[in-house]
Design an enzyme around this catalytic site. Structure first.
Site, mmCIF file in Angstrom:
data_model
loop_
_atom_site.group_PDB
_atom_site.id
_atom_site.type_symbol
_atom_site.label_atom_id
_atom_site.label_comp_id
_atom_site.label_asym_id
_atom_site.label_seq_id
_atom_site.Cartn_x
_atom_site.Cartn_y
_atom_site.Cartn_z
ATOM 1 N N ALA A 421 0.708 -1.229 -0.049
ATOM 2 C CA ALA A 421 0.239 0.100 -0.101
ATOM 3 C C ALA A 421 0.787 1.254 0.022
ATOM 4 C CB ALA A 421 -0.955 -0.039 1.244
ATOM 5 N N GLY A 422 0.453 2.248 -0.353
ATOM 6 C CA GLY A 422 1.068 3.544 -0.513
ATOM 7 C C GLY A 422 1.373 4.273 -2.128
ATOM 8 N N LEU A 423 1.474 3.058 -2.938
ATOM 9 C CA LEU A 423 1.743 3.413 -4.257
ATOM 10 C C LEU A 423 0.575 3.580 -4.882
ATOM 11 C CD1 LEU A 423 4.146 3.376 -6.000
ATOM 12 C CD2 LEU A 423 3.430 1.177 -6.790
ATOM 13 N N GLY A 473 1.236 10.866 6.479
ATOM 14 C CA GLY A 473 0.212 10.998 7.483
ATOM 15 C C GLY A 473 -1.264 10.547 6.989
ATOM 16 N N SER A 567 1.292 2.785 11.013
ATOM 17 C CA SER A 567 2.015 3.713 10.164
ATOM 18 C C SER A 567 2.572 4.890 11.504
ATOM 19 C CB SER A 567 0.763 4.916 9.587
ATOM 20 O OG SER A 567 1.396 6.043 9.245
ATOM 21 N N PRO A 568 3.757 5.188 11.019
ATOM 22 C CA PRO A 568 4.606 6.172 12.124
ATOM 23 C C PRO A 568 4.296 7.482 12.001
ATOM 24 C CG PRO A 568 5.986 5.520 10.356
ATOM 25 C CD PRO A 568 4.638 4.929 10.101
ATOM 26 N N ASN A 569 3.437 7.752 10.876
ATOM 27 C CA ASN A 569 3.022 9.346 10.675
ATOM 28 C C ASN A 569 1.550 9.887 11.265
ATOM 29 O OD1 ASN A 569 5.427 9.626 9.264
ATOM 30 N ND2 ASN A 569 4.423 8.378 7.616
ATOM 31 N N ASN A 637 6.720 -2.404 8.050
ATOM 32 C CA ASN A 637 6.353 -0.937 7.342
ATOM 33 C C ASN A 637 7.580 0.103 7.600
ATOM 34 O OD1 ASN A 637 4.761 1.225 6.880
ATOM 35 N ND2 ASN A 637 3.087 0.637 8.036
ATOM 36 N N GLY A 711 12.243 -3.509 2.162
ATOM 37 C CA GLY A 711 13.563 -3.576 1.787
ATOM 38 C C GLY A 711 13.696 -4.806 0.786
#
Length: 759
Positions: A421-423, A473, A567-569, A637, A711
């Site tokens: 996810a994210g793309l 975020g 999620s770290p954001n 993540n 990675g």
């Protein structure tokens, strides 16, 4: 008197009511009770003007209606083949019409040229109008139609007319200067006159006709339009040929310019009459007044050399050869550019994007938009199927020949490589991503309500180590917008299969091998969900409501729902990984997913952080997974840690050093070792916990699936995480730096490693 009048009025109303009741009883249905099923049978009514249903006019045309419906079925089932046949028929009719009105003998070579031109342009034209129908759809219908018409007139009409007249000239043996001259004489006039016809045709088609019927309507209009284009082509052809014969330029250019003036005049009575008058003027010197023609053409002695204006068979053959070479070159270039194995996808495109778009987020949006646009035109990069990819059955079963096939959640995947996810944050390009060869595509993360995320800039490149730092975020357009997009994708797919409904597809009409989310055999579509940033993580009821809302909207269109608590954001999101709140949250998501109205319910997975790697933290996650009934874990993540990311000997520029210390999550090959370690530890904990858990009917509890992300950039790394216990290896940053051929390259490396091992 008043009493009598009142009585008569009441009696009259009573009589009218009894009459109406009697009429209703006469026309009512008789119900017969059947003991077995108690089926109600309706008594046949006598057809009257009141009870006969009214059909649309086009549905009452008998054979014409049946022919149109048959064409629509063919268009839905085989759109490209049907479109090519339609174009050939249109160009054949228009060429015959144009030649019959020219006053000369029929020339079959002109027909062959017209059919060749029509067959080449048929599929690109069809893809253009499909893309146009799916784009520029605003809330205002008038604004949508006006935008479609304007875009079509500005973009499509000049390009198509230039192609038509240029190909006509080249295939007839014209030189390049003559071809350019013909284009300059015909394209401006045809584009100007197209504004008088095609805007109305385009607006009517998009406003009132379904997609499958538009080629029929447009074809009828196109016969006359192609006849008009053929007239313009003949005008220019005769003018150039006559000047080559030696006729004075002023006399020959005068009829052609006069014909153009008539065609472009606002007072033109019609396209047909204007073209006919222009052709008559242009052909006047060639008709019966032969002595007048001889007055303008001085006689010359016989010569053994051909005149400059005449083009013999050798010239025509040369131009046909040139056109064939160009067509072959274009076909080869198309297959090379759209193949993910092409090296420029890895070495040129990513670097070009970094140069053109210094901001990484701008490059991300540009890449997404490009893939979406190219897919709509059929020009997108894709993985060409090989012998090993055609069969999704594992080679180990003895019935298949694909060493990469793996079974996940009861579905045999063609390969164990996924896209994280994210793309594709808003589910805009799941199909183009599947075309890159991935077995699993994860879209999102999606929040219940739209949110913008953190302020920009929020994505930073570190090319020296192929790394990224992002603090998006969880920017999202909301669950409703994503659900609408996925629902339209499913409905379009259902219509293309012969008019299936959305619910029929969800109920398994495609078969057990085709999941209802991915709509492709051997593929899975994952949808990641998360809470809104404004939702307080300490209010578990509010957090659960956020996730349940997303499940209600998105579960019908997903094969796997992924709960993102890593999620770290998003402030406080990782606090949800504690055992008790995580178990409550996942249990609510699982329960809501089981209520989805489809045959095969979507599976549920949870995405955990790589930074919570203490044994106690991991055991809490494993306990929550088994307690809630979640089907699996996505391990990894982006990480907040910055230690050990830069290997010894690697030098970072000042800009890269600044990007590395930006707040946000880091992703890239440097975190692979951490991912590999976590996968092995989670696999061991999940399996040991399953031995402690009581099964159902003395059977072992179901196996928990692990997806690994973080990675992974090579086939060797993918094999390592798979051997460590993961079922799928997912890629994100590797695609950013490796281009659209990354998935294909990883799978090729995996096959080579497996072949060496077997040898």
């Amino acid at each position: 008197m008043t009493v009598c009048f009142t009585c008569r009025t009441l009696l009259r109303r009573r009589i009218d009511g009894l009459r109406k009741l009697r009429q209703r009883r006469l026309h009512s249905t008789n119900k017969d009770s059947v003991k077995a099923g108690k089926v109600e049978r309706v008594q046949e009514q006598i057809p009257t003007p009141n009870n006969v249903p009214t059909l649309n006019f086009w549905q009452r045309l008998g054979p014409l209606t049946r022919a149109a419906q048959a064409y629509a079925r063919a268009q839905r089932k085989r759109p490209y083949v049907t479109q090519v046949c339609t174009s050939l028929f249109i160009y054949l009719c228009s060429d015959i019409s144009a030649q019959s009105m020219g006053g000369r003998d029929y020339d079959p070579t002109r027909t062959v040229r017209a059919l060749l031109i029509g067959s080449i342009s048929s599929i690109p034209s069809y893809n253009w109008f499909v893309w146009l129908s799916e784009s520029f759809n605003y809330r205002s219908r008038m604004l949508s139609l006006a935008t479609k018409v304007i875009v079509n007139q500005i973009c499509f009409t000049p390009v198509f007319n230039t192609y038509f007249f240029g190909m006509q000239a080249l295939l007839s043996g014209a030189t390049l200067p003559e071809t350019w001259e013909r284009i300059t004489k015909t394209v401006p006039v045809s584009c100007l006159n197209s504004c008088k016809l095609w805007p109305a045709v385009t607006a009517f088609s998009f406003a009132f006709l379904p997609l499958e019927y538009r080629p029929v309507f447009g074809g009828v209009i196109a016969v006359g339009w192609q006849t008009y284009l053929s007239y313009l082509n003949r005008l220019a052809e005769r003018s150039i040929a006559a000047r080559g014969e030696g006729i004075e330029g002023s006399e020959m250019e005068k009829p052609l310019s006069a014909g153009h003036a008539r065609l472009s005049s606002p007072t033109m009575a019609g396209l047909h009459s204007g073209a006919r008058r222009s052709l008559a003027v242009a052909l006047r010197p060639f008709t019966r007044s032969q002595p007048r023609l001889n007055n303008y053409v001085p006689r010359r002695p016989a010569s053994t050399t051909a005149s400059p204006g005449k083009r013999g068979p050798s010239s025509t053959a040369r131009n046909v050869l040139v056109a064939s070479i160009l067509a072959t070159t274009g076909g080869v270039a198309y297959y090379y550019v759209t193949d993910t194995r092409a090296s420029f996808h890895q070495w040129l495109v990513p670097r070009l994007l970094r140069v053109i778009f210094p901001d990484a987020e701008d490059a991300h949006h540009a890449g997404t938009a490009a893939l979406k646009f190219l897919y709509s035109l059929g020009l997108h990069p894709r993985e060409r199927p090989s012998a090993l990819e055609e069969d999704v059955r594992p080679a180990a079963t003895g019935n298949g020949n694909n060493p990469l096939a793996v079974t996940v959640f009861g579905t045999t995947l063609a390969n164990p490589i996924g896209i994280s996810a994210g793309l594709d944050k808003d589910a805009e390009i799941p199909d183009p991503l599947f075309e890159l060869g991935a077995g699993v595509v994860e879209v999102g993360g999606c929040t219940p309500l739209p949110q913008e995320g953190n302020p920009r800039p929020r994505v930073f490149r570190i090319p020296a180590i192929d790394g990224l730092v992002n603090r998006y975020g969880l920017n999202s357009r909301g669950a409703d917008a994503m659900a609408a997009r996925l629902r339209e994708r499913l409905r379009k797919f259902a219509r293309a299969l012969g008019g299936l409904t959305e619910q029929e597809v969800l109920d398994g009409a495609l078969g057990e091998d085709v999941p209802a989310g991915s709509l492709r055999p051997g593929r899975l579509l994952c949808v990641q969900i998360a809470k809104n940033k404004k939702t307080d993580e300490r209010d578990m009821d509010a957090v659960i409501r956020d996730h349940v809302y997303c499940v209600q909207r998105l579960a019908p269109y997903a094969d796997v729902l992924v709960v993102n608590v890593s999620s770290p954001n998003t402030p406080g999101l990782r606090d949800l990984q504690a055992a008790e709140p995580l178990a409550r949250l996942l249990g609510a998501v699982v329960d809501e997913a089981q209520k989805t109205k489809r045959k095969v319910k979507p599976r549920v997975m949870v995405k955990v952080s790589p930074d919570e790697d203490d044994d106690s933290q991991m055991e809490g996650v494993v306990q929550a997974v088994w307690t809630s009934g979640v089907d699996g874990v996505i391990v990894g993540n982006t990480t907040k840690r910055r230690t050990g990311l830069v290997k010894q000997g690697v030098r970072l520029t000042g800009e890269e050093q600044k990007a590395l210390v930006e707040e946000g999550g880091f992703s890239g090959p440097a975190v692979f070792d951490r991912t590999l370690n976590l996968v092995g530890r989670y696999r061991k904990m999940l399996d040991s916990y399953s031995l402690k858990s009581p099964g159902v009917n003395d059977a072992f509890p179901p196996h928990k699936v692990i997806f690994a992300t973080g990675g992974i950039t090579t086939g060797e790394q993918a094999l390592k995480v798979l051997n460590a216990g993961a079922s799928v290896a997912m890629v994100y940053t590797g695609l950013v730096y490796g281009g659209s051929g990354t998935i294909t390259r990883i799978k090729r490396e995996m096959k080579e490693k497996l072949a060496i091992k077997e040898a």
